[in-house]
Write an enzyme that holds these catalytic residues in place. Sequence first.
Site, short mmCIF file in Angstrom:
data_model
loop_
_atom_site.label_atom_id
_atom_site.label_comp_id
_atom_site.label_asym_id
_atom_site.label_seq_id
_atom_site.Cartn_x
_atom_site.Cartn_y
_atom_site.Cartn_z
N ASP A 74 51.45 100.05 94.63
CA ASP A 74 51.15 99.73 93.24
C ASP A 74 51.99 100.62 92.30
OD1 ASP A 74 50.00 99.18 90.82
OD2 ASP A 74 47.93 99.47 91.49
N THR A 144 59.04 88.41 76.99
CA THR A 144 58.74 86.99 76.86
C THR A 144 58.97 86.50 75.43
OG1 THR A 144 56.95 85.37 76.91
CG2 THR A 144 56.29 87.64 76.67
N SER A 179 48.32 85.37 73.17
CA SER A 179 47.40 85.64 74.29
C SER A 179 47.43 87.14 74.52
CB SER A 179 47.84 84.93 75.58
OG SER A 179 48.90 85.63 76.21
N TYR A 181 47.99 88.55 77.39
CA TYR A 181 49.17 88.79 78.23
C TYR A 181 50.41 88.98 77.35
CZ TYR A 181 53.55 87.31 80.19
OH TYR A 181 54.89 87.24 80.48
N HIS A 182 50.65 88.04 76.43
CA HIS A 182 51.84 88.15 75.59
C HIS A 182 51.79 89.41 74.72
CE1 HIS A 182 52.11 83.73 76.52
NE2 HIS A 182 53.40 84.00 76.54
N LYS A 185 53.10 92.36 76.42
CA LYS A 185 54.57 92.38 76.45
C LYS A 185 55.12 93.00 75.16
CE LYS A 185 55.62 90.17 80.30
NZ LYS A 185 56.47 90.73 81.36
N1 USQ Z 1 50.80 73.48 78.25
C1 USQ Z 1 50.32 72.19 78.21
N2 USQ Z 1 49.75 71.68 79.33
C2 USQ Z 1 49.61 72.40 80.48
C3 USQ Z 1 50.11 73.72 80.51
C4 USQ Z 1 50.67 74.23 79.37
O1 USQ Z 1 50.43 71.48 77.20
O2 USQ Z 1 49.08 71.87 81.46
C5 USQ Z 1 51.45 74.06 77.05
C6 USQ Z 1 50.85 75.36 76.59
O3 USQ Z 1 49.75 75.16 75.74
C7 USQ Z 1 52.04 76.04 75.93
C8 USQ Z 1 53.24 75.52 76.70
O4 USQ Z 1 52.79 74.37 77.40
O5 USQ Z 1 52.16 75.63 74.60
C9 USQ Z 1 53.80 76.50 77.70
O6 USQ Z 1 52.76 76.91 78.55
P1 USQ Z 1 53.02 77.64 79.94
O7 USQ Z 1 51.71 77.78 80.64
O8 USQ Z 1 54.13 76.99 80.68
O9 USQ Z 1 53.61 79.04 79.45
P2 USQ Z 1 52.91 80.37 78.93
O10 USQ Z 1 51.45 80.40 79.11
O11 USQ Z 1 53.41 80.61 77.54
O12 USQ Z 1 53.50 81.47 79.89
C10 USQ Z 1 54.66 81.26 80.72
C11 USQ Z 1 54.65 82.29 81.84
C12 USQ Z 1 54.79 83.68 81.24
C13 USQ Z 1 56.03 83.72 80.35
C14 USQ Z 1 55.94 82.64 79.28
C15 USQ Z 1 57.16 82.52 78.41
O13 USQ Z 1 53.45 82.20 82.61
O14 USQ Z 1 54.88 84.65 82.28
O15 USQ Z 1 56.14 84.97 79.72
O16 USQ Z 1 55.81 81.36 79.94
S1 USQ Z 1 56.78 82.03 76.75
O17 USQ Z 1 55.91 80.86 76.78
O18 USQ Z 1 58.02 81.73 76.05
O19 USQ Z 1 56.09 83.12 76.13
#
Ligand code: USQ
Length: 381
Positions: A74, A144, A179, A181-182, A185
């Site tokens: 870890d 991110t 979120s 998580y974000h 970051k």
């Molecule tokens: N979404 C849908 N339907 C789904 C899943 C997601 O409409 O079944 C939407 C979400 O609401 C969001 C978008 O698609 O608006 C992206 O969701 P995601 O689950 O693909 O991405 P996110 O939760 O933002 O997180 C992922 C990774 C994370 C990374 C991030 C980049 O899990 O590790 O940091 O993408 S970013 O989104 O640019 O912050």
Amino acid sequence: MRVLILGGDGYLGWPTAMAFSYKGHQVFVVDNYLRRSLCRDLDVEPLFSTPNLLSRIRIWKEITGKEMQVEIGDCCEYRFLIDIFRKFQPEVVVHYAEQPSAPYSMLNYEAARLTLSNNLLSTLNIIWAVREIVPECHIIKLGTMGEYGTPDIDIEEGWIEIEHKGRRDRFLFPRQASSLYHTTKIQDTDLLWFYVRTWNLRVTDLMQGPVYGLSTPETELDERLSTFFNYDELFGTVVNRFIVQAVAGYPLTVYGKGGQTRGYLNIRDTIACVELAMLNPAEFGELRIFNQITETFSVNELAGRVRRVGLDRGHEVEIRSVENPRIELEEHYYNPAYTGLKELGLKPHLMTDEVLHGMFEKVERHAAGIHKHKIFRRVKW
Ligand code: USQ
């Protein structure tokens, strides 16, 4: 180069480790199997099982003749981490060792605490280990795009010049995540920036968008070298989820109005970007930030593309808007800059129909591994 990859068992860490080892770098991977154990405990295991990290490394050697060093443990344990730094003397450390899921971070108090403590402590420990053992080591940190949120102005690459009451200065671009998580970051970036200013460290922060895909040249060498591929609501990213849903005959889960726009990238480009950052390191005393995306799409556009390719392959694909479990804008302005990595030489693998067909092919081969109850469990914000 001597590259230490923290989180080397994960969706991105393992393909990165293989790619760098293949190119002749000396690779040391570390992981504590957090992702594997969370997935097991929460009944969201990936589409197909993958050998553990020690076995993967044996298989890698059997196929390519190349060695990787490994420790299971870890990064939040400082003594464990610093011993690895002492032993390996890395020139570059790639930090993937974080809890990467937004929905997981919003699941309950324990998940929030784990996300906060794991992500911040691992980052702090890396900073200290670099300072104590290898101050010239380049830290490459996966950030991110979600740190910026969806502001109503253009998103710059990490930094912005602000003129205020007749004076100008350069600041980190405003961040406002949606979120926990974000948010961790953002806190990582702040930690790194503080220590870059204070201790003259050299750091690259890669603001990555959601990644899709499951094949890289190295995963294709042998089925046993495949990466960890989640399609569930907690750990699956949206494009990967939609492909699996299409194969399973499960309506594509567009959250809310589906106008949420993000910058996406192919898993191959993640590796290429990390490599470019490694080969062109940040200066001492520099926090260099790149927006690591190659194109932007709304969720509706993604669903439309996956549906079109799915229909082409004989699947019945329905798109269904479900109530959005997240608190996020569903219609918004989105115009991020992402030229830095292209200037370093990135040649993007865009989301063509051919790329989607390739993903479908692999998922179809594993269709028996899809469990519909894992797809949507309504983790609400
Ligand atoms: N979404 C849908 N339907 C789904 C899943 C997601 O409409 O079944 C939407 C979400 O609401 C969001 C978008 O698609 O608006 C992206 O969701 P995601 O689950 O693909 O991405 P996110 O939760 O933002 O997180 C992922 C990774 C994370 C990374 C991030 C980049 O899990 O590790 O940091 O993408 S970013 O989104 O640019 O912050």
